[in-house]
Design a protein around this motif. Structure first.
Motif, PDB file in Angstrom:
ATOM      1  N   THR A  40      42.685  34.567  36.748  1.00 49.67           N
ATOM      2  CA  THR A  40      42.263  35.248  37.975  1.00 49.67           C
ATOM      3  C   THR A  40      43.390  35.314  39.008  1.00 49.67           C
ATOM      4  N   PRO A  89      39.960  38.938  40.899  1.00 45.54           N
ATOM      5  CA  PRO A  89      38.757  38.398  40.281  1.00 45.54           C
ATOM      6  C   PRO A  89      38.506  38.984  38.888  1.00 45.54           C
ATOM      7  N   LEU A  90      37.842  38.212  38.089  1.00 49.02           N
ATOM      8  CA  LEU A  90      37.445  38.637  36.754  1.00 49.02           C
ATOM      9  C   LEU A  90      35.920  38.684  36.755  1.00 49.02           C
ATOM     10  N   ALA A  91      35.371  39.869  36.670  1.00 45.74           N
ATOM     11  CA  ALA A  91      33.913  40.029  36.690  1.00 45.74           C
ATOM     12  C   ALA A  91      33.375  40.000  35.271  1.00 45.74           C
ATOM     13  N   LEU A  92      32.354  39.207  35.064  1.00 44.29           N
ATOM     14  CA  LEU A  92      31.685  39.131  33.774  1.00 44.29           C
ATOM     15  C   LEU A  92      30.199  39.380  34.024  1.00 44.29           C
ATOM     16  N   PRO A  93      29.706  40.566  33.655  1.00 45.98           N
ATOM     17  CA  PRO A  93      28.300  40.881  33.899  1.00 45.98           C
ATOM     18  C   PRO A  93      27.370  39.888  33.212  1.00 45.98           C
TER      19      PRO A  93
END
Length: 86
Positions: A43, A47-51
């Motif tokens: 990151t 940010p690293l988005a993970l649904p």
């Protein structure tokens, strides 16, 4: 790489951590601190988005070697690993 005692002998050896091109953010920044912590900072660029309900696979390879890491050998290991994992 570092010097390690083995009985009455000292040896130089190390571990190279390879980051796979399919990893998010490749090539990733790495965190290295004075306490021996070495890990990918996935990151660092944002940010690293993970649904919810989804998964992500992170691929790394450890190459344990004698002596100091040889760039040519490590480049070849990386190339072969990436080709095999297509």
């Amino acid at each position: 790489s570092g010097r390690f005692k083995h009985g009455n002998h000292e040896r130089t050896a190390g571990v190279a951590i390879l980051d796979h091109p399919k990893n998010p953010g490749f090539p990733n920044a790495w965190r290295v601190d004075g306490e021996g912590l070495i890990n990918p900072a996935i990151t660092a660029r944002g940010p690293l988005a993970l649904p919810a309900g989804k998964t992500e696979v992170f691929r790394y390879r450890l190459v344990v070697h004698q002596g100091h890491g040889d760039k040519k050998m490590l480049d070849e290991e990386f190339r072969r690993w990436v080709e095999e994992s297509r």
